[in-house]
Design a protein around this motif. Structure first.
Motif, PDB file in Angstrom:
ATOM      1  N   ILE A   1       7.013 -53.195 -16.024  1.00 15.01           N
ATOM      2  CA  ILE A   1       7.802 -53.198 -17.248  1.00 15.01           C
ATOM      3  C   ILE A   1       8.208 -54.624 -17.574  1.00 15.01           C
ATOM      4  O   ILE A   1       8.772 -55.323 -16.730  1.00 15.01           O
ATOM      5  N   PRO A   2       7.930 -55.103 -18.770  1.00 21.65           N
ATOM      6  CA  PRO A   2       8.351 -56.455 -19.158  1.00 21.65           C
ATOM      7  C   PRO A   2       9.851 -56.610 -19.021  1.00 21.65           C
ATOM      8  O   PRO A   2      10.605 -55.657 -19.188  1.00 21.65           O
ATOM      9  N   GLU A   3      10.315 -57.848 -18.697  1.00 14.11           N
ATOM     10  CA  GLU A   3      11.722 -58.087 -18.450  1.00 14.11           C
ATOM     11  C   GLU A   3      12.606 -57.749 -19.634  1.00 14.11           C
ATOM     12  O   GLU A   3      13.754 -57.369 -19.471  1.00 14.11           O
ATOM     13  N   ASP A   4      12.103 -57.888 -20.831  1.00 13.53           N
ATOM     14  CA  ASP A   4      12.932 -57.627 -22.000  1.00 13.53           C
ATOM     15  C   ASP A   4      12.803 -56.205 -22.511  1.00 13.53           C
ATOM     16  O   ASP A   4      13.225 -55.874 -23.604  1.00 13.53           O
ATOM     17  N   SER A   5      12.170 -55.340 -21.724  1.00 11.79           N
ATOM     18  CA  SER A   5      11.997 -53.943 -22.144  1.00 11.79           C
ATOM     19  C   SER A   5      13.315 -53.194 -22.036  1.00 11.79           C
ATOM     20  O   SER A   5      14.139 -53.482 -21.178  1.00 11.79           O
ATOM     21  N   ASP A   6      13.511 -52.228 -22.901  1.00 10.75           N
ATOM     22  CA  ASP A   6      14.681 -51.349 -22.877  1.00 10.75           C
ATOM     23  C   ASP A   6      14.306 -50.093 -22.105  1.00 10.75           C
ATOM     24  O   ASP A   6      13.494 -49.292 -22.557  1.00 10.75           O
ATOM     25  N   LEU A   7      14.896 -49.929 -20.914  1.00  6.55           N
ATOM     26  CA  LEU A   7      14.547 -48.762 -20.097  1.00  6.55           C
ATOM     27  C   LEU A   7      14.834 -47.461 -20.812  1.00  6.55           C
ATOM     28  O   LEU A   7      14.184 -46.454 -20.587  1.00  6.55           O
ATOM     29  N   TYR A   8      15.865 -47.452 -21.697  1.00  7.69           N
ATOM     30  CA  TYR A   8      16.236 -46.218 -22.393  1.00  7.69           C
ATOM     31  C   TYR A   8      15.195 -45.807 -23.421  1.00  7.69           C
ATOM     32  O   TYR A   8      15.217 -44.705 -23.930  1.00  7.69           O
ATOM     33  N   SER A   9      14.270 -46.736 -23.754  1.00 12.43           N
ATOM     34  CA  SER A   9      13.250 -46.408 -24.745  1.00 12.43           C
ATOM     35  C   SER A   9      12.018 -45.792 -24.108  1.00 12.43           C
ATOM     36  O   SER A   9      11.115 -45.356 -24.786  1.00 12.43           O
ATOM     37  N   ILE A  10      12.004 -45.771 -22.747  1.00 12.28           N
ATOM     38  CA  ILE A  10      10.862 -45.198 -22.053  1.00 12.28           C
ATOM     39  C   ILE A  10      10.913 -43.681 -22.171  1.00 12.28           C
ATOM     40  O   ILE A  10      11.935 -43.068 -21.887  1.00 12.28           O
ATOM     41  N   PRO A  11       9.847 -43.050 -22.631  1.00 10.72           N
ATOM     42  CA  PRO A  11       9.857 -41.586 -22.786  1.00 10.72           C
ATOM     43  C   PRO A  11      10.223 -40.904 -21.475  1.00 10.72           C
ATOM     44  O   PRO A  11       9.762 -41.289 -20.405  1.00 10.72           O
ATOM     45  N   GLN A  12      11.101 -39.910 -21.540  1.00  9.04           N
ATOM     46  CA  GLN A  12      11.505 -39.149 -20.376  1.00  9.04           C
ATOM     47  C   GLN A  12      11.262 -37.663 -20.631  1.00  9.04           C
ATOM     48  O   GLN A  12      11.290 -37.209 -21.757  1.00  9.04           O
ATOM     49  N   VAL A  13      11.027 -36.934 -19.547  1.00  3.57           N
ATOM     50  CA  VAL A  13      10.804 -35.498 -19.646  1.00  3.57           C
ATOM     51  C   VAL A  13      12.092 -34.801 -19.233  1.00  3.57           C
ATOM     52  O   VAL A  13      12.580 -34.975 -18.119  1.00  3.57           O
ATOM     53  N   PHE A  14      12.688 -34.036 -20.134  1.00  3.15           N
ATOM     54  CA  PHE A  14      13.936 -33.339 -19.856  1.00  3.15           C
ATOM     55  C   PHE A  14      13.653 -31.861 -19.607  1.00  3.15           C
ATOM     56  O   PHE A  14      12.843 -31.242 -20.294  1.00  3.15           O
ATOM     57  N   ARG A  15      14.360 -31.290 -18.639  1.00  4.24           N
ATOM     58  CA  ARG A  15      14.211 -29.879 -18.325  1.00  4.24           C
ATOM     59  C   ARG A  15      15.023 -29.056 -19.312  1.00  4.24           C
ATOM     60  O   ARG A  15      16.185 -29.338 -19.575  1.00  4.24           O
ATOM     61  N   LYS A  16      14.409 -28.057 -19.880  1.00  2.96           N
ATOM     62  CA  LYS A  16      15.105 -27.174 -20.795  1.00  2.96           C
ATOM     63  C   LYS A  16      16.017 -26.257 -20.001  1.00  2.96           C
ATOM     64  O   LYS A  16      15.573 -25.544 -19.109  1.00  2.96           O
ATOM     65  N   LEU A  17      17.323 -26.286 -20.310  1.00  2.00           N
ATOM     66  CA  LEU A  17      18.286 -25.482 -19.583  1.00  2.00           C
ATOM     67  C   LEU A  17      18.318 -24.053 -20.111  1.00  2.00           C
ATOM     68  O   LEU A  17      18.263 -23.822 -21.317  1.00  2.00           O
ATOM     69  N   THR A  18      18.406 -23.100 -19.207  1.00  2.45           N
ATOM     70  CA  THR A  18      18.496 -21.692 -19.567  1.00  2.45           C
ATOM     71  C   THR A  18      19.948 -21.245 -19.433  1.00  2.45           C
ATOM     72  O   THR A  18      20.517 -21.333 -18.348  1.00  2.45           O
ATOM     73  N   PRO A  19      20.582 -20.783 -20.525  1.00  5.79           N
ATOM     74  CA  PRO A  19      21.998 -20.387 -20.465  1.00  5.79           C
ATOM     75  C   PRO A  19      22.223 -19.251 -19.473  1.00  5.79           C
ATOM     76  O   PRO A  19      21.328 -18.447 -19.206  1.00  5.79           O
ATOM     77  N   ILE A  20      23.429 -19.206 -18.932  1.00  7.48           N
ATOM     78  CA  ILE A  20      23.786 -18.102 -18.041  1.00  7.48           C
ATOM     79  C   ILE A  20      23.690 -16.776 -18.796  1.00  7.48           C
ATOM     80  O   ILE A  20      23.794 -16.735 -20.026  1.00  7.48           O
ATOM     81  N   SER A  21      23.515 -15.713 -18.040  1.00  6.37           N
ATOM     82  CA  SER A  21      23.407 -14.384 -18.641  1.00  6.37           C
ATOM     83  C   SER A  21      24.241 -13.403 -17.823  1.00  6.37           C
ATOM     84  O   SER A  21      23.727 -12.713 -16.931  1.00  6.37           O
ATOM     85  N   PRO A  22      25.550 -13.333 -18.111  1.00  4.83           N
ATOM     86  CA  PRO A  22      26.425 -12.417 -17.351  1.00  4.83           C
ATOM     87  C   PRO A  22      25.945 -10.975 -17.468  1.00  4.83           C
ATOM     88  O   PRO A  22      25.432 -10.553 -18.507  1.00  4.83           O
ATOM     89  N   LEU A  23      26.108 -10.221 -16.392  1.00  4.37           N
ATOM     90  CA  LEU A  23      25.747  -8.809 -16.433  1.00  4.37           C
ATOM     91  C   LEU A  23      26.543  -8.102 -17.514  1.00  4.37           C
ATOM     92  O   LEU A  23      27.700  -8.420 -17.763  1.00  4.37           O
ATOM     93  N   LYS A  24      25.917  -7.127 -18.154  1.00  4.14           N
ATOM     94  CA  LYS A  24      26.505  -6.443 -19.300  1.00  4.14           C
ATOM     95  C   LYS A  24      27.055  -5.070 -18.919  1.00  4.14           C
ATOM     96  O   LYS A  24      26.715  -4.503 -17.876  1.00  4.14           O
ATOM     97  N   VAL A  25      27.898  -4.554 -19.794  1.00  2.58           N
ATOM     98  CA  VAL A  25      28.443  -3.214 -19.630  1.00  2.58           C
ATOM     99  C   VAL A  25      27.291  -2.203 -19.553  1.00  2.58           C
ATOM    100  O   VAL A  25      26.345  -2.263 -20.332  1.00  2.58           O
ATOM    101  N   GLY A  26      27.380  -1.308 -18.587  1.00  4.51           N
ATOM    102  CA  GLY A  26      26.339  -0.305 -18.409  1.00  4.51           C
ATOM    103  C   GLY A  26      25.356  -0.637 -17.309  1.00  4.51           C
ATOM    104  O   GLY A  26      24.682   0.255 -16.786  1.00  4.51           O
TER     105      GLY A  26
END
Length: 210
Positions: free
Chosen positions: A8-33
């Motif tokens: 990586i060149p010294e003047d590169s912005d690390l935050y501009s490097i593409p990153q792979v983010f994990r898609k979060l799955t919301p909690i799913s509380p047990l339901k009535v019944g």
């Protein structure tokens, strides 16, 4: 061989490097019944009141044991919620007497250490059983804990591995009669509605949620 950072060149912005983010799955509380999942708590991980059917040789208390005397109210709690946790615990304490009067039993589950739970019971003179839920195993079964939807990712100031605040009413046949999770930490507390599902009668106890 050049390392990743050497390339990586010294003047590169690390935050501009593409990153792979994990898609979060919301909690799913047990339901009535739905059926409450089977679980057990070792007696050495339970602090507080012991109910009459327990004997010296029973090392693990199972869900069906708690259900022998009537509906079981399961509450998930953690001191890691800070001020919210303190207020939540106070509401559970006020609710407990009414749960007993309506034939129910209260079990509070927490991932906190046994030492901290013991201190909590002693400081607040808690009248109900509070048990350690190691690694949030039971909370995960009830759908109120997931590494795919951590509380610290939603609420600032919470960094511990904790469950979401949740309440369930489990009937003697293991059917869930009431399900509640405060996913956004709004501090609502459905005491009256919970008691209504214990005794089947309309109960107005707004003062409990104050």
């Amino acid at each position: 061989m050049a390392t990743f950072f050497d390339s990586i060149p010294e003047d590169s912005d690390l935050y501009s490097i593409p990153q792979v983010f994990r898609k979060l799955t919301p909690i799913s509380p047990l339901k009535v019944g739905e059926k409450a999942p089977l679980f057990g708590v070792h007696r050495q991980r339970a602090i507080g009141q012991y109910i009459t059917w327990q004997t010296d040789y029973s090392k693990t208390v199972h869900l069906h044991d708690w259900l022998q005397t009537g509906p079981l109210i399961i509450a998930f709690y953690s001191a890691g919620w800070s001020g919210y946790g303190n207020r939540y615990l106070q509401k559970l304490t006020r609710l407990y007497t009414h749960i007993q009067e309506n034939g129910g039993t209260l079990l509070v589950l927490s991932p906190d250490s046994l030492e901290s739970l013991q201190t909590l019971v002693e400081q607040h003179d808690l009248p109900f059983t509070i048990a350690q839920d190691v690694d949030n195993q039971i909370a995960a079964k009830f759908g109120v804990y997931s590494t795919e939807d951590p509380v610290w990712n939603l609420i600032a100031g919470i960094t511990e591995d904790v469950p979401y605040p949740a309440l369930f009413v489990v009937a003697p046949n293991r059917q869930i009669q009431f399900s509640y999770a405060d996913r956004n930490f709004t501090e609502t507390f459905p005491a009256g509605e919970l008691l209504h599902h214990i005794n089947g009668q309309q109960t107005a106890l707004l003062s409990l949620a104050a």
